[in-house]
Design an enzyme around this catalytic site. Structure first.
Site, short mmCIF file in Angstrom:
data_model
loop_
_atom_site.label_atom_id
_atom_site.label_comp_id
_atom_site.label_asym_id
_atom_site.label_seq_id
_atom_site.Cartn_x
_atom_site.Cartn_y
_atom_site.Cartn_z
N GLY A 18 -46.22 -14.80 25.15
CA GLY A 18 -46.17 -13.49 25.96
C GLY A 18 -47.33 -12.74 25.69
N ALA A 19 -47.93 -12.28 26.96
CA ALA A 19 -49.38 -11.79 26.78
C ALA A 19 -49.49 -10.56 25.96
CB ALA A 19 -49.76 -11.24 28.14
N ARG A 23 -55.40 -19.67 23.54
CA ARG A 23 -54.90 -19.85 24.82
C ARG A 23 -55.57 -19.30 25.92
NH1 ARG A 23 -48.67 -18.99 25.35
NH2 ARG A 23 -48.69 -20.18 27.11
N ASP A 65 -49.84 -12.63 32.81
CA ASP A 65 -50.88 -12.99 31.75
C ASP A 65 -52.10 -12.20 32.05
OD1 ASP A 65 -48.38 -14.96 31.11
OD2 ASP A 65 -49.60 -14.93 29.54
#
Ligand code: MRU
Length: 368
Positions: free
Chosen positions: A45-46, A87, A235
């Protein structure tokens, strides 16, 4: 409880890979381990990734043997590279490490221990702000959800995807706090099942009325008039309002438009990347084939099936009714509305930092 926090010189977080079966707190003591926690999705989750990375920078400062400012800055720059590589899609990751590195580069503190303390304080401030921002976003977004609404939600955007409260799920929690009677259709969100494993778990704990659906059911529900509003997170949001979010979001948004259903993306201004003109520039993470050929380590396809597994997609801004931020709801034309929101968001962070400095300075004066 917070999804990620600092305790006893370690970064601690709920291991989201094990939910909903087990609630285990994982502990990380080095920058490499924190980067691994992001890559392997202990935390995801961002905004939660951003807060974790901020704590990772504080950890880098704590673990660095540096005795002078330049050596500490060198170690922090290396830590930023390691964390940013974990990521690629969620911009909150590099936004958070940049914020910590900027502080180190621009704060006039020659004593490295003072700098270490300042970095930890900044990471804590970033995490606290995340919760406060989410609550503001939640209440901004609740304004567009009518009493009695059926919402459709994709992925997990709740407390687990942030430090606490959530983004799109924050809107749902805010509706609940306001006493609105709502019901949520929860997309299971293949391949990693963040909807089934995490969102269903969160909403059931919070006693929000919901039904879990297979992703393929969403179109049917929308066509048959069972969905009033679609909500999801992001995101990364490009300057023109194109949204990168969990794979499958695009399909949901297109079907919603076809059926005249409003679509709201809920994301803090830290998720808006004004440096990218549109969504085509956003890097899309590809993940391993096991996420597609297995569920919970059980095979659901031939183990050696060729697999393509993009983790995110881009929803072009024309399918987005509004983008809910902590600074209000942005409507088209997004280029202008998003820029204005981001500027207000930055000013708010600067103001809070100045207030913290003032408080710290006045405490020192009192102490003298
Ligand atoms: O791969 P994940 O689980 O990190 O993806 C998360 C999402 O796509 C969320 O919708 C997004 O980060 C917004 S969360 C507040």
């Amino acid at each position: 409880m917070r999804t990620v926090y600092w305790q006893d010189g370690q970064v601690k977080m709920i291991d989201q890979r094990l939910l909903p079966g087990e609630e285990v707190i994982a502990e990380f003591s080095t920058v490499a381990e924190v980067a691994r926690s992001i890559k392997e999705m202990y935390v995801r989750g961002a905004p939660a990734i951003g807060a974790t990375a901020a704590y990772g920078m504080a950890l880098a400062a704590q673990n660095s043997p540096a005795t002078d400012r330049d050596s500490l800055l060198h170690d922090l720059r290396q830590a930023k590279e390691t964390l940013d590589a974990a990521r690629p899609t969620a911009v909150n990751l590099s936004w958070a490490t940049r914020r910590l590195l900027n502080l180190a580069e621009h704060t006039v503190l020659d004593n490295v221990d003072d700098l270490r303390s300042a970095l930890l304080a900044e990471a804590e401030a970033l995490a606290d702000e995340d919760v406060e921002i989410n609550r503001r976003m939640g209440f901004n977004g609740a304004a567009v959800v009518p009493d009695g609404a059926n919402l459709l939600h994709h992925c997990n955007t709740g407390s687990l995807a942030t430090v606490d409260f959530g983004t799109a799920l924050g809107v749902i929690y805010a509706c609940q706090e306001q006493g609105k009677q709502i019901h949520v259709w929860v997309d299971e969100t293949r391949p990693r099942l963040q909807g089934g494993r995490l969102t269903a778990w969160e909403l059931m704990r919070a006693e929000v009325p919901m039904h879990l659906i297979a992703d393929n059911a969403a179109g049917h529900l929308m066509r048959t008039g069972q969905v009033d509003v679609v909500v999801f997170g992001a995101d990364r949001v490009a300057a023109n309002g194109d949204v990168a979010n969990k794979i499958g979001t695009y399909k949901v948004a297109v079907v919603a438009r076809e059926n005249g259903i409003p679509v709201y993306c809920v994301a803090p201004t830290s998720t808006v990347d004004l440096s990218l003109p549109d969504g085509d520039q956003i890097p899309i993470e590809e993940r391993g084939p096991e996420e597609v050929v297995e569920v919970g380590a059980r095979p659901i396809a031939p183990a050696d099936a060729p697999v393509y597994n993009p983790a995110f997609d881009i929803t072009p801004h024309r399918y987005v009714t509004g983008i809910v931020t902590e600074e209000g709801i942005c409507y088209p034309p997004f280029r202008q509305s998003l820029r204005a929101a981001v500027e207000r968001g930055r000013a708010a962070v600067d103001l809070k930092r100045a207030a913290r400095r003032l408080t710290a300075a006045s405490q020192k004066v009192e102490y003298c």
